[in-house]
Design an enzyme around this catalytic site. Structure first.
Site, mmCIF file in Angstrom:
data_model
loop_
_atom_site.group_PDB
_atom_site.id
_atom_site.type_symbol
_atom_site.label_atom_id
_atom_site.label_comp_id
_atom_site.label_asym_id
_atom_site.label_seq_id
_atom_site.Cartn_x
_atom_site.Cartn_y
_atom_site.Cartn_z
ATOM 1 N N PRO A 248 0.153 3.377 -0.585
ATOM 2 C CA PRO A 248 -1.043 4.385 -0.516
ATOM 3 C C PRO A 248 -1.200 4.870 -2.200
ATOM 4 C CG PRO A 248 0.651 5.219 0.837
ATOM 5 C CD PRO A 248 1.323 3.958 0.044
ATOM 6 N N GLU B 280 10.367 5.751 3.197
ATOM 7 C CA GLU B 280 9.684 6.316 2.187
ATOM 8 C C GLU B 280 9.282 5.668 1.059
ATOM 9 O OE1 GLU B 280 8.966 9.965 0.587
ATOM 10 O OE2 GLU B 280 9.832 9.605 2.666
ATOM 11 N N ARG C 213 -12.499 -14.391 6.254
ATOM 12 C CA ARG C 213 -13.741 -14.729 6.860
ATOM 13 C C ARG C 213 -14.594 -15.154 5.431
ATOM 14 N NH1 ARG C 213 -17.458 -10.832 6.309
ATOM 15 N NH2 ARG C 213 -18.550 -11.155 8.398
ATOM 16 N N ASP D 124 -23.693 -9.223 3.833
ATOM 17 C CA ASP D 124 -22.691 -8.087 4.510
ATOM 18 C C ASP D 124 -22.820 -6.581 3.526
ATOM 19 O OD1 ASP D 124 -21.974 -9.662 6.702
ATOM 20 O OD2 ASP D 124 -20.110 -9.972 5.765
#
Length: 245
Positions: A89, A116, A154, A169
């Protein structure tokens, strides 16, 4: 491209990596996807990969030895370009631009954490990148790895049926993608815009650009701050802004 995933749950990847575009990319030899259980590199008889944090606190922390050993087992050619990516994160938020950057590499190694957190020496002395999917926390890095691998693969040559499929895209141009329509021309009274049936490719491209600008302004206006805009684009946006006042 060679992509290696270091995970405690390699079985999670079977369905995703053996389906659709990722499966076809492997069949075309455009990518090799390799998933390893880094528990196998723990170096202790109990295959322990985590331990209590020094200084106390809640949760367990991933030990450095298994991950260092696992990465070193993969990198026999020190001349090969490689990116060692920690999924967490705290990392840089993933974007289409990051996917395009990573698609130019020869070798990617993704580390999927649990518990953790990581021993800080992994961050300081092993990895090259930290990447996050967004400002939220997942149970582990596996889902993030699947997402990033799909986004990167991709973009490799010959993976998509049409080489231009990804070039327009959403986010590739800095804007959201324009609307799409297909047959039938009319469905339940809803018709395809006339310009798309005109055969005038210049007018079609003009319409698509305008729609892309309109959709971005309505849904993700912050993208316009960094998008490369022509004078005509700016004029279109001024008209849109005036219209919505």
């Amino acid at each position: 491209m060679n992509i290696h995933i270091l995970s405690l749950f390699p079985e999670m990847f079977a369905g995703v990596f053996n389906t659709s575009i990722l499966k076809k990319a492997q069949e075309k030899n455009e990518v090799v996807l390799n998933v390893l259980n880094f528990r196998d590199f723990s170096g202790n008889k109990h295959h322990q990969v985590d331990d209590y944090p020094y200084g106390g606190g809640a949760g367990m922390v991933l030990k450095p030895e298994p991950l260092f050993n696992a990465v070193e087992s993969l990198t026999t050619n020190t001349e090969q370009k490689r990116r060692i990516i920690l999924l967490c994160p705290q990392g840089e938020r993933f974007s289409q631009q990051k996917a395009e950057e990573l698609s130019q590499e020869e070798e990617l190694i993704f580390i999927c954490g649990h518990y953790e957190g990581y021993d800080e020496r992994i961050r300081e002395h092993l990895i090259t990148d930290e990447i996050s999917l967004g400002d939220f926390v997942l149970t582990g890095g596996e889902l993030a790895a699947m997402t990033i691998v799909d986004s990167v693969v991709r973009l490799l040559p010959n993976v998509l049926g049409n080489a231009e499929s990804h070039e327009k895209d959403s986010f590739s141009t800095g804007l959201l993608e324009h609307p799409h329509y297909t047959r039938p021309v009319e469905y339940r009274g809803y018709k395809v815009p006339d310009v798309l049936l005109s055969g005038n490719h210049a007018e079609i491209e003009k319409w698509r650009r305008e729609q892309s600008l309109k959709r971005t302004a309505e849904r993700r206006p912050e993208l316009l701050e960094t998008a490369e805009l022509t004078d005509r684009d700016k004029q279109v946006l001024r008209v849109l802004k005036s219209y919505h006042k």
